[in-house]
Design a protein around this motif. Structure first.
Motif, PDB file in Angstrom:
ATOM      1  N   HIS A 216       0.789  -1.231   0.000  1.00  0.00           N
ATOM      2  CA  HIS A 216       0.000   0.000   0.000  1.00  0.00           C
ATOM      3  C   HIS A 216       0.822   1.284   0.000  1.00  0.00           C
ATOM      4  N   LYS A 217       2.035   1.273   0.553  1.00  0.00           N
ATOM      5  CA  LYS A 217       2.787   2.523   0.671  1.00  0.00           C
ATOM      6  C   LYS A 217       3.734   2.723  -0.512  1.00  0.00           C
ATOM      7  N   PHE A 218       3.896   3.995  -0.880  1.00  0.00           N
ATOM      8  CA  PHE A 218       4.765   4.389  -1.986  1.00  0.00           C
ATOM      9  C   PHE A 218       5.866   5.275  -1.431  1.00  0.00           C
ATOM     10  N   THR A 219       7.115   4.952  -1.763  1.00  0.00           N
ATOM     11  CA  THR A 219       8.274   5.684  -1.255  1.00  0.00           C
ATOM     12  C   THR A 219       8.999   6.399  -2.393  1.00  0.00           C
ATOM     13  N   TYR A 220       9.365   7.633  -2.174  1.00  0.00           N
ATOM     14  CA  TYR A 220      10.098   8.407  -3.175  1.00  0.00           C
ATOM     15  C   TYR A 220      10.960   9.426  -2.436  1.00  0.00           C
ATOM     16  N   LYS A 221      11.898  10.042  -3.135  1.00  0.00           N
ATOM     17  CA  LYS A 221      12.747  11.046  -2.512  1.00  0.00           C
ATOM     18  C   LYS A 221      12.655  12.349  -3.277  1.00  0.00           C
ATOM     19  N   LEU A 222      12.251  13.397  -2.583  1.00  0.00           N
ATOM     20  CA  LEU A 222      12.149  14.709  -3.200  1.00  0.00           C
ATOM     21  C   LEU A 222      13.534  15.227  -3.576  1.00  0.00           C
ATOM     22  N   ARG A 223      13.590  15.885  -4.737  1.00  0.00           N
ATOM     23  CA  ARG A 223      14.821  16.542  -5.183  1.00  0.00           C
ATOM     24  C   ARG A 223      14.656  18.051  -5.011  1.00  0.00           C
ATOM     25  N   PRO A 224      15.746  18.780  -4.785  1.00  0.00           N
ATOM     26  CA  PRO A 224      15.627  20.245  -4.702  1.00  0.00           C
ATOM     27  C   PRO A 224      14.913  20.800  -5.929  1.00  0.00           C
ATOM     28  N   GLY A 225      13.882  21.612  -5.693  1.00  0.00           N
ATOM     29  CA  GLY A 225      13.061  22.155  -6.775  1.00  0.00           C
ATOM     30  C   GLY A 225      11.754  21.422  -6.975  1.00  0.00           C
ATOM     31  N   ASP A 226      11.592  20.249  -6.340  1.00  0.00           N
ATOM     32  CA  ASP A 226      10.328  19.511  -6.414  1.00  0.00           C
ATOM     33  C   ASP A 226       9.308  20.118  -5.454  1.00  0.00           C
ATOM     34  N   VAL A 227       8.055  20.150  -5.880  1.00  0.00           N
ATOM     35  CA  VAL A 227       6.943  20.560  -5.017  1.00  0.00           C
ATOM     36  C   VAL A 227       5.906  19.445  -5.064  1.00  0.00           C
ATOM     37  N   VAL A 228       5.729  18.738  -3.959  1.00  0.00           N
ATOM     38  CA  VAL A 228       4.706  17.698  -3.922  1.00  0.00           C
ATOM     39  C   VAL A 228       3.412  18.330  -3.413  1.00  0.00           C
ATOM     40  N   THR A 229       2.325  18.089  -4.128  1.00  0.00           N
ATOM     41  CA  THR A 229       1.009  18.627  -3.777  1.00  0.00           C
ATOM     42  C   THR A 229       0.087  17.436  -3.546  1.00  0.00           C
ATOM     43  N   PHE A 230      -0.622  17.406  -2.435  1.00  0.00           N
ATOM     44  CA  PHE A 230      -1.455  16.229  -2.167  1.00  0.00           C
ATOM     45  C   PHE A 230      -2.685  16.560  -1.330  1.00  0.00           C
ATOM     46  N   ASP A 231      -3.648  15.652  -1.432  1.00  0.00           N
ATOM     47  CA  ASP A 231      -4.925  15.748  -0.739  1.00  0.00           C
ATOM     48  C   ASP A 231      -4.717  15.352   0.718  1.00  0.00           C
ATOM     49  N   ASN A 232      -4.755  16.306   1.628  1.00  0.00           N
ATOM     50  CA  ASN A 232      -4.518  16.045   3.043  1.00  0.00           C
ATOM     51  C   ASN A 232      -5.686  15.324   3.705  1.00  0.00           C
ATOM     52  N   TRP A 233      -6.837  15.263   3.054  1.00  0.00           N
ATOM     53  CA  TRP A 233      -7.963  14.502   3.585  1.00  0.00           C
ATOM     54  C   TRP A 233      -7.885  13.027   3.191  1.00  0.00           C
ATOM     55  N   ARG A 234      -7.089  12.739   2.192  1.00  0.00           N
ATOM     56  CA  ARG A 234      -7.032  11.377   1.635  1.00  0.00           C
ATOM     57  C   ARG A 234      -5.661  10.717   1.808  1.00  0.00           C
ATOM     58  N   VAL A 235      -4.608  11.433   1.489  1.00  0.00           N
ATOM     59  CA  VAL A 235      -3.257  10.860   1.447  1.00  0.00           C
ATOM     60  C   VAL A 235      -2.552  11.071   2.783  1.00  0.00           C
ATOM     61  N   LEU A 236      -2.162   9.978   3.425  1.00  0.00           N
ATOM     62  CA  LEU A 236      -1.347  10.072   4.631  1.00  0.00           C
ATOM     63  C   LEU A 236       0.113  10.086   4.213  1.00  0.00           C
ATOM     64  N   HIS A 237       0.911  10.893   4.873  1.00  0.00           N
ATOM     65  CA  HIS A 237       2.309  11.016   4.488  1.00  0.00           C
ATOM     66  C   HIS A 237       3.220  10.801   5.687  1.00  0.00           C
ATOM     67  N   GLY A 238       4.454  10.427   5.387  1.00  0.00           N
ATOM     68  CA  GLY A 238       5.450  10.206   6.421  1.00  0.00           C
ATOM     69  C   GLY A 238       6.835  10.463   5.861  1.00  0.00           C
ATOM     70  N   ARG A 239       7.846  10.225   6.678  1.00  0.00           N
ATOM     71  CA  ARG A 239       9.224  10.489   6.266  1.00  0.00           C
ATOM     72  C   ARG A 239      10.153   9.530   6.984  1.00  0.00           C
ATOM     73  N   GLN A 240      11.132   9.016   6.252  1.00  0.00           N
ATOM     74  CA  GLN A 240      12.166   8.210   6.881  1.00  0.00           C
ATOM     75  C   GLN A 240      13.163   9.126   7.582  1.00  0.00           C
ATOM     76  N   SER A 241      13.808   8.618   8.612  1.00  0.00           N
ATOM     77  CA  SER A 241      14.765   9.426   9.376  1.00  0.00           C
ATOM     78  C   SER A 241      16.005   9.731   8.542  1.00  0.00           C
ATOM     79  N   TYR A 242      16.757  10.691   9.006  1.00  0.00           N
ATOM     80  CA  TYR A 242      18.018  11.020   8.340  1.00  0.00           C
ATOM     81  C   TYR A 242      19.019  11.501   9.395  1.00  0.00           C
ATOM     82  N   PRO A 243      20.324  11.436   9.084  1.00  0.00           N
ATOM     83  CA  PRO A 243      21.343  11.765  10.091  1.00  0.00           C
ATOM     84  C   PRO A 243      21.283  13.231  10.509  1.00  0.00           C
TER      85      PRO A 243
END
Length: 277
Positions: A216-243
């Protein structure tokens, strides 16, 4: 547009940022895809703050919240929000503590860490349908039980907000229309009869397990200059940790808009496109 449900097989729609700003047909395709798929990636924005304000002007205006018209997602020593750390963010929707949570969220990648920091998303409506199929009773519990959310702090201004939400809001047909799920602001108060507590947490665990399943989950990595736009009522989002380090290695700027504003612009753009054809 009718909804297009997805899981790990998501083909993330991409449209150049400048096309959205300057071309009505591109802006129309963006908002149609946002409504249909629930998430669209805009590419090629400048790597500086303020680009989301342009996006707000394109649709009408941004939603002001207690975190300001826009807000900066980066690790801070005095973080007042779990997003402002380098830790993992579990799947959530933003602001269920508000009676009317923002409908659409924008996140602009200005700087990206070399290691970690991958973004994760899941189609909450698709998962809700799966839960309804495999365990109707669990679905009934999550669509009928009021959960307390609370948030207290200081940012754009000082705030102390609290409200009750159902994890899954449904329409008159029992179909999911909004997910309200954020453990970071879910309150310790839970005023339901004692005999209903265990069934609730069992239902919530089953829902959470579905959200986090590989299919069910989709993983991707944003690049500088990317703008992700999403439905906050429908799409749950998360983030993996980083150093963590002495310098800020990851910087996103965020903003919200309401679906009323987005749908208004979609209708106006549709007229423009149809009249041109």
């Amino acid at each position: 547009p009718e909804r297009q449900y997805w899981g790990s097989d998501l083909q993330l729609p991409e449209i150049p940022f400048e096309e959205i700003l300057n071309d009505d047909e591109s802006a129309y395709r963006w908002l149609c895809a946002l409504k249909k798929v629930g998430i669209v990636l805009l590419t090629g924005a400048a790597t500086r703050q303020g680009e989301l304000v342009k996006l707000g002007h394109r649709i009408g205006f941004l939603r002001l919240t207690f975190y300001g018209p826009t807000w900066q997602v980066q690790d801070k020593a005095d973080a007042n929000n779990v997003a402002y750390t380098t830790g993992k963010l579990c799947f959530h929707t933003d602001y269920p503590v508000l009676q009317h949570p923002p409908g659409v969220q924008f996140l602009h990648c200005i700087k990206q860490t070399a290691a970690g920091g991958e973004s994760e998303v899941v189609d909450g409506f698709h998962v809700s349908n799966k839960l309804k199929e495999q365990n109707p009773q669990a679905y009934k519990i999550l669509t009928s039980t009021a959960v307390d959310y609370t948030d207290v702090g200081v940012d754009y201004c000082d705030f102390a907000v609290q409200c009750k939400q159902r994890i899954i809001d449904v329409d008159s047909r029992g179909q999911a229309v909004r997910i309200n799920y954020n453990n970071a602001t879910r309150d310790t108060v839970f005023d339901i009869p004692a005999e209903k507590v265990r069934p609730f947490y069992a239902a919530l665990k089953e829902f959470n397990d579905l959200l986090n399943s590989a299919e069910h989950k989709f993983t991707y990595k944003l690049r500088p200059g990317d703008v992700v736009t999403f439905d906050n009522w429908r799409v749950l989002h998360g983030r993996q940790s980083y150093p963590s380090g002495s310098e800020v290695t990851r910087h996103l700027e965020g903003a919200y808009a309401d679906w009323d504003v987005v749908m208004s612009r979609l209708r106006l753009l549709r007229k423009e496109v149809l009249n041109r054809d």
